[in-house]
Design an enzyme around this catalytic site. Sequence first.
Site, PDB file in Angstrom:
ATOM      1  N   ALA A  43       0.841  -1.086   0.090  1.00 61.07           N
ATOM      2  CA  ALA A  43       0.097   0.073   0.049  1.00 61.07           C
ATOM      3  C   ALA A  43       0.935   1.212  -0.039  1.00 61.07           C
ATOM      4  O   ALA A  43       0.764   2.118   0.677  1.00 61.07           O
ATOM      5  CB  ALA A  43      -1.144   0.115   1.110  1.00 61.07           C
ATOM      6  N   HIS A  48       7.423   5.752   1.295  1.00 58.80           N
ATOM      7  CA  HIS A  48       7.888   4.480   1.000  1.00 58.80           C
ATOM      8  C   HIS A  48       8.652   4.887   0.037  1.00 58.80           C
ATOM      9  O   HIS A  48       9.767   4.330  -0.047  1.00 58.80           O
ATOM     10  CB  HIS A  48       7.025   3.132   0.677  1.00 58.80           C
ATOM     11  CG  HIS A  48       5.888   2.819   1.639  1.00 58.80           C
ATOM     12  ND1 HIS A  48       4.566   3.091   1.480  1.00 58.80           N
ATOM     13  CD2 HIS A  48       6.096   2.207   2.743  1.00 58.80           C
ATOM     14  CE1 HIS A  48       4.160   2.690   2.756  1.00 58.80           C
ATOM     15  NE2 HIS A  48       5.113   2.006   3.346  1.00 58.80           N
ATOM     16  N   LYS A 160       9.433   7.837  10.479  1.00 52.59           N
ATOM     17  CA  LYS A 160       8.115   8.062  10.947  1.00 52.59           C
ATOM     18  C   LYS A 160       7.870   6.652  11.968  1.00 52.59           C
ATOM     19  O   LYS A 160       6.874   7.140  13.034  1.00 52.59           O
ATOM     20  CB  LYS A 160       7.324   7.530   9.731  1.00 52.59           C
ATOM     21  CG  LYS A 160       6.145   7.106   9.901  1.00 52.59           C
ATOM     22  CD  LYS A 160       4.727   7.907  10.394  1.00 52.59           C
ATOM     23  CE  LYS A 160       3.469   7.405  10.248  1.00 52.59           C
ATOM     24  NZ  LYS A 160       3.192   6.372  10.971  1.00 52.59           N
ATOM     25  N   ASP A 161       8.559   5.735  11.738  1.00 51.30           N
ATOM     26  CA  ASP A 161       8.313   4.620  12.749  1.00 51.30           C
ATOM     27  C   ASP A 161       9.817   4.606  13.725  1.00 51.30           C
ATOM     28  O   ASP A 161      10.630   3.749  13.671  1.00 51.30           O
ATOM     29  CB  ASP A 161       8.072   3.182  12.327  1.00 51.30           C
ATOM     30  CG  ASP A 161       6.851   3.366  11.482  1.00 51.30           C
ATOM     31  OD1 ASP A 161       5.685   3.375  12.073  1.00 51.30           O
ATOM     32  OD2 ASP A 161       6.863   3.447  10.036  1.00 51.30           O
ATOM     33  N   GLN A 164      10.690   1.687  16.001  1.00 51.74           N
ATOM     34  CA  GLN A 164      11.043   0.474  14.982  1.00 51.74           C
ATOM     35  C   GLN A 164      12.324   0.711  14.748  1.00 51.74           C
ATOM     36  O   GLN A 164      13.022  -0.044  14.523  1.00 51.74           O
ATOM     37  CB  GLN A 164       9.927   0.374  13.880  1.00 51.74           C
ATOM     38  CG  GLN A 164      10.192  -0.465  12.779  1.00 51.74           C
ATOM     39  CD  GLN A 164       9.218  -0.609  11.904  1.00 51.74           C
ATOM     40  OE1 GLN A 164       8.026  -1.425  12.259  1.00 51.74           O
ATOM     41  NE2 GLN A 164       9.268  -0.080  10.807  1.00 51.74           N
ATOM     42  N   SER A 197       0.106   4.530   5.510  1.00 53.89           N
ATOM     43  CA  SER A 197      -0.975   3.416   4.901  1.00 53.89           C
ATOM     44  C   SER A 197      -2.320   3.365   5.367  1.00 53.89           C
ATOM     45  O   SER A 197      -3.404   3.246   4.933  1.00 53.89           O
ATOM     46  CB  SER A 197      -0.186   2.019   4.775  1.00 53.89           C
ATOM     47  OG  SER A 197       0.864   2.056   3.925  1.00 53.89           O
TER      48      SER A 197
END
Length: 289
Positions: A43, A48, A160-161, A164, A197
Amino acid sequence: MSVVPARSEAMPRVVHSVVTLRKAVAAFHAKGERVAVVPTMGALHDGHLALVEAGRREAERIVVTIFVNPSQFAPSEDFSRYPRDFDGDLAKLAGLRTDLVFAPDVGTMYPKGFATRVTVSGVSEGLCGAMRPHFFGGVATVVTKLLNQCGADVAMFGEKDYQQLLVVKRLAADLDIPTRITGVPTVREADGVAMSSRNVYLTPEQRRVAPELFATLNRVAAIACAGGNVATAITEGIASLGKAGFGPVDYLALCDAESLVPVVRLDRPGRVLGAAWLGGTRLIDNVPA
Ligand code: AMP
């Protein structure tokens, strides 16, 4: 909106098996070409695609992985309705001259008898790790596998993450994975909302409210950088999110940018991170401080 590739833009080669992926990457390496991998759940949006472009600056060849990883979703979460648009994704990647798309199925990633889970302590424990206990184990396991399967020189992950990104850096260092982990700044909509997404879940009214998360993070960061009262800024930030129309705030915190330990004063680089609900959709975002 799906992007139709121009006639000259070759669709990326799609591979589904680890053996074929490894052969293709070995062929690139045999020619002396570096390989960048961009792990995604598909998505695809401009966030990305910025990772792919950043990868292009680091390597001659780009591999994008597309796999909606069931092990990072709790049973109550949105695995089955997570947006999927494989053909649209390929068209977008064709526009960026992606060499290879690795799209394994669940059986390839988790064959019968699969029994290993990668757990990263420390950076994965607070924030999203505290609210979604299943999450980082699932992420760490799948990312470890993808990095081992691909054998790329460099892997691109979005800020963004942010938590993570730190979890992935930690596991790559701890497990001697030779792929260099590189963070890429967050891509935002014109009004500041971080691309995601999951933004397609938002109603028009929720989408109008969404920019308040980024605005709140920036206010807390500005107060922290000016040496102001961080605890008050966070309390006021949570109140302003509620006033704007957000539901529960999972967290709003100023943390050390490397360890993610919460801090009240900035002696070293910090990060303001937030997660809050808009209806049934959980938004996360972060900014440097
Ligand atoms: P996902 O498909 O959501 O798992 O994300 C795949 C990768 O894209 C992760 O490294 C994300 O951090 C990154 N990413 C997602 N959204 C953005 C964004 N708005 N800006 C930069 N990177 C992003």
